[in-house]
Design a protein around this motif. Structure first.
Motif, short mmCIF file in Angstrom:
data_model
loop_
_atom_site.label_atom_id
_atom_site.label_comp_id
_atom_site.label_asym_id
_atom_site.label_seq_id
_atom_site.Cartn_x
_atom_site.Cartn_y
_atom_site.Cartn_z
N PHE A 24 -12.75 -2.73 1.88
CA PHE A 24 -11.70 -2.34 2.82
C PHE A 24 -12.20 -1.41 3.94
O PHE A 24 -11.96 -1.66 5.12
CB PHE A 24 -10.58 -1.66 2.02
CG PHE A 24 -9.41 -1.16 2.80
CD1 PHE A 24 -8.37 -2.01 3.15
CD2 PHE A 24 -9.33 0.17 3.17
CE1 PHE A 24 -7.28 -1.54 3.86
CE2 PHE A 24 -8.24 0.65 3.89
CZ PHE A 24 -7.21 -0.21 4.24
N ARG A 42 -4.36 9.43 2.78
CA ARG A 42 -5.82 9.24 2.74
C ARG A 42 -6.58 10.49 2.30
O ARG A 42 -6.01 11.35 1.68
CB ARG A 42 -6.25 8.69 4.09
CG ARG A 42 -5.95 7.19 4.22
CD ARG A 42 -6.44 6.61 5.50
NE ARG A 42 -7.65 7.26 5.96
CZ ARG A 42 -8.89 6.91 5.62
NH1 ARG A 42 -9.08 5.90 4.83
NH2 ARG A 42 -9.92 7.56 6.09
N TYR A 82 -0.14 8.41 7.74
CA TYR A 82 -1.28 9.30 7.95
C TYR A 82 -1.83 9.03 9.34
O TYR A 82 -1.64 7.94 9.90
CB TYR A 82 -2.36 9.13 6.86
CG TYR A 82 -2.94 7.74 6.74
CD1 TYR A 82 -3.99 7.31 7.54
CD2 TYR A 82 -2.44 6.84 5.80
CE1 TYR A 82 -4.53 6.03 7.42
CE2 TYR A 82 -2.97 5.57 5.66
CZ TYR A 82 -4.01 5.17 6.48
OH TYR A 82 -4.54 3.91 6.36
N MET A 122 -6.02 4.82 -2.77
CA MET A 122 -7.42 4.51 -2.42
C MET A 122 -8.16 3.76 -3.52
O MET A 122 -8.21 4.19 -4.67
CB MET A 122 -8.17 5.80 -2.09
CG MET A 122 -7.76 6.29 -0.70
SD MET A 122 -8.61 7.77 -0.28
CE MET A 122 -10.23 7.11 -0.06
N ARG A 152 -12.63 -1.88 7.88
CA ARG A 152 -11.91 -0.98 8.80
C ARG A 152 -12.86 -0.39 9.83
O ARG A 152 -12.53 -0.28 11.00
CB ARG A 152 -11.21 0.13 8.00
CG ARG A 152 -10.69 1.26 8.87
CD ARG A 152 -9.79 2.24 8.15
NE ARG A 152 -8.41 2.01 8.51
CZ ARG A 152 -7.37 2.57 7.95
NH1 ARG A 152 -7.51 3.39 6.94
NH2 ARG A 152 -6.14 2.32 8.38
N ALA A 182 0.36 3.30 1.99
CA ALA A 182 0.48 3.51 3.45
C ALA A 182 1.80 2.95 3.98
O ALA A 182 2.21 3.29 5.09
CB ALA A 182 -0.70 2.86 4.16
N TYR A 215 -1.37 -0.31 10.67
CA TYR A 215 -1.66 -0.70 9.28
C TYR A 215 -0.50 -0.29 8.37
O TYR A 215 0.03 -1.11 7.60
CB TYR A 215 -2.97 -0.06 8.80
CG TYR A 215 -3.24 -0.42 7.36
CD1 TYR A 215 -3.60 -1.72 7.00
CD2 TYR A 215 -3.09 0.53 6.34
CE1 TYR A 215 -3.81 -2.07 5.66
CE2 TYR A 215 -3.30 0.19 5.01
CZ TYR A 215 -3.66 -1.11 4.68
OH TYR A 215 -3.85 -1.46 3.36
N SER A 248 0.85 -1.20 0.00
CA SER A 248 0.00 0.00 0.00
C SER A 248 0.88 1.24 0.00
O SER A 248 2.02 1.19 0.48
CB SER A 248 -0.87 0.02 1.26
OG SER A 248 -1.51 1.28 1.41
#
Ligand code: NDP
Ligand code: 8X3
Length: 253
Positions: A190, A247, A147, A185, A194, A142, A153, A140
């Motif tokens: 997902f 995000r 963030y 995204m 979450r 991420a 995560y 990801s």
């Protein structure tokens, strides 16, 4: 480009979102797919729709013994796996670290880290022995860009990235390729997972934004796998055109 009818792919988390789209993409191109996940009803539905080139198999990626048992029990046309898409994963919660639920943190680590390692360790020896293979992990953005609330995560996705890079070092000379796909995204289940079934909150994540779909990510995975065998994509990072890094706060709506 490689002949898609020669693909024998194992996809984890093929019951929803990106994994389902990836399974679909490989079967529709003429390949075979071992589609795995915990929800047997969804796997059966997918098999009913896509036909005999899809083999449904229930698997919780946290269970290494189950992964080994599954590989040992595959019908002959699905045994010589040459693409492993380690896609199963989840985020739970979006609270700051000092308020986060410890059980959420454990489940993310068990699924995204241990599950990834289990999938790779169970499938690698066969691919190395056969002199052909491709590990595609779904990381990801991420894993690169933090963030607020992404704490564990993001940590698990940074693990996926570094683990994939390390695998590439180990696998030089084996003809096994490794790719970490790092999407931004993407509208799947997902956010529903979450936010633990809160449909309104999940929908609000994607409201007014043109995000990616599971099919977009499936196209990336299929392209990486289809490239000639001497070409190995290390990392493929892609976001919606209107998303910069992290995000929604980094997204134009
Ligand atoms: P979905 O929730 O739609 O799909 C997740 C899949 O993972 C499901 O098929 C689920 O199957 C499976 N899964 C979860 N836990 C387990 C488990 N213990 N064992 C086996 N399978 C499991 O989400 P996405 O399609 O979006 O997620 C796929 C991957 O993409 C994840 O790794 C996610 O972190 C990553 N990702 C998602 C992004 C996004 O914006 N959506 C962006 C970047 C990366 P089942 O419940 O039936 O077991
Ligand atoms: C999922 C994408 O930005 O919600 O990996 O963490 S994000």
């Amino acid at each position: 480009m490689l002949d898609p009818s020669k693909f024998v792919a194992l996809v984890t988390g093929a019951t929803a979102g990106m994994g389902e789209a990836i399974a679909r993409r490989f079967v529709e191109a003429g390949g075979r797919v071992v589609a795995t996940g915990r929800r047997a009803d969804r796997l059966a539905r997918l098999a009913g729709e896509l036909g005999e080139r899809l083999h449904p198999a229930e698997l919780d990626v946290r269970d290494y013994a189950a992964a080994e048992a599954l590989l040992a029990s595959l019908p002959e046309p699905f045994r010589a796996i040459n693409v492993v898409v380690a896609n199963a994963g989840l985020a739970l919660g979006l609270k700051p670290a000092h308020e986060a639920d410890m059980e959420d943190w454990r489940r993310m680590i068990d699924t995204n880290v241990t599950g990834l390692v289990n999938t790779v360790r169970a499938t690698l020896p066969g691919m190395v022995e056969r002199g052909r293979g491709h590990v595609i992990a779904i990381g990801s953005i991420a894993g690169d860009y933090p963030y607020a609330g992404g704490n564990v995560y993001g940590g698990t996705k940074a693990f996926a990235k570094q683990f994939c890079l390390a695998l590439r070092s180990d696998l030089v000379g084996t003809s096994v390729r490794v790719t970490n796909i790092e999407p931004g995204m993407t509208e799947t289940e997902f956010s529903l997972v979450r936010f633990k079934g809160d449909e309104a909150r999940a929908a609000s994540v994607y409201e007014g934004a043109e995000v990616m779909s599971g099919a977009d990510v499936a196209e990336m995975a299929f392209w990486c796998a289809s490239l000639p065998e001497h070409v190995s994509v290390a990392r493929l990072q892609a976001t919606p055109t209107d998303q910069a890094f992290a995000r929604p706060e980094m997204m134009r709506r």
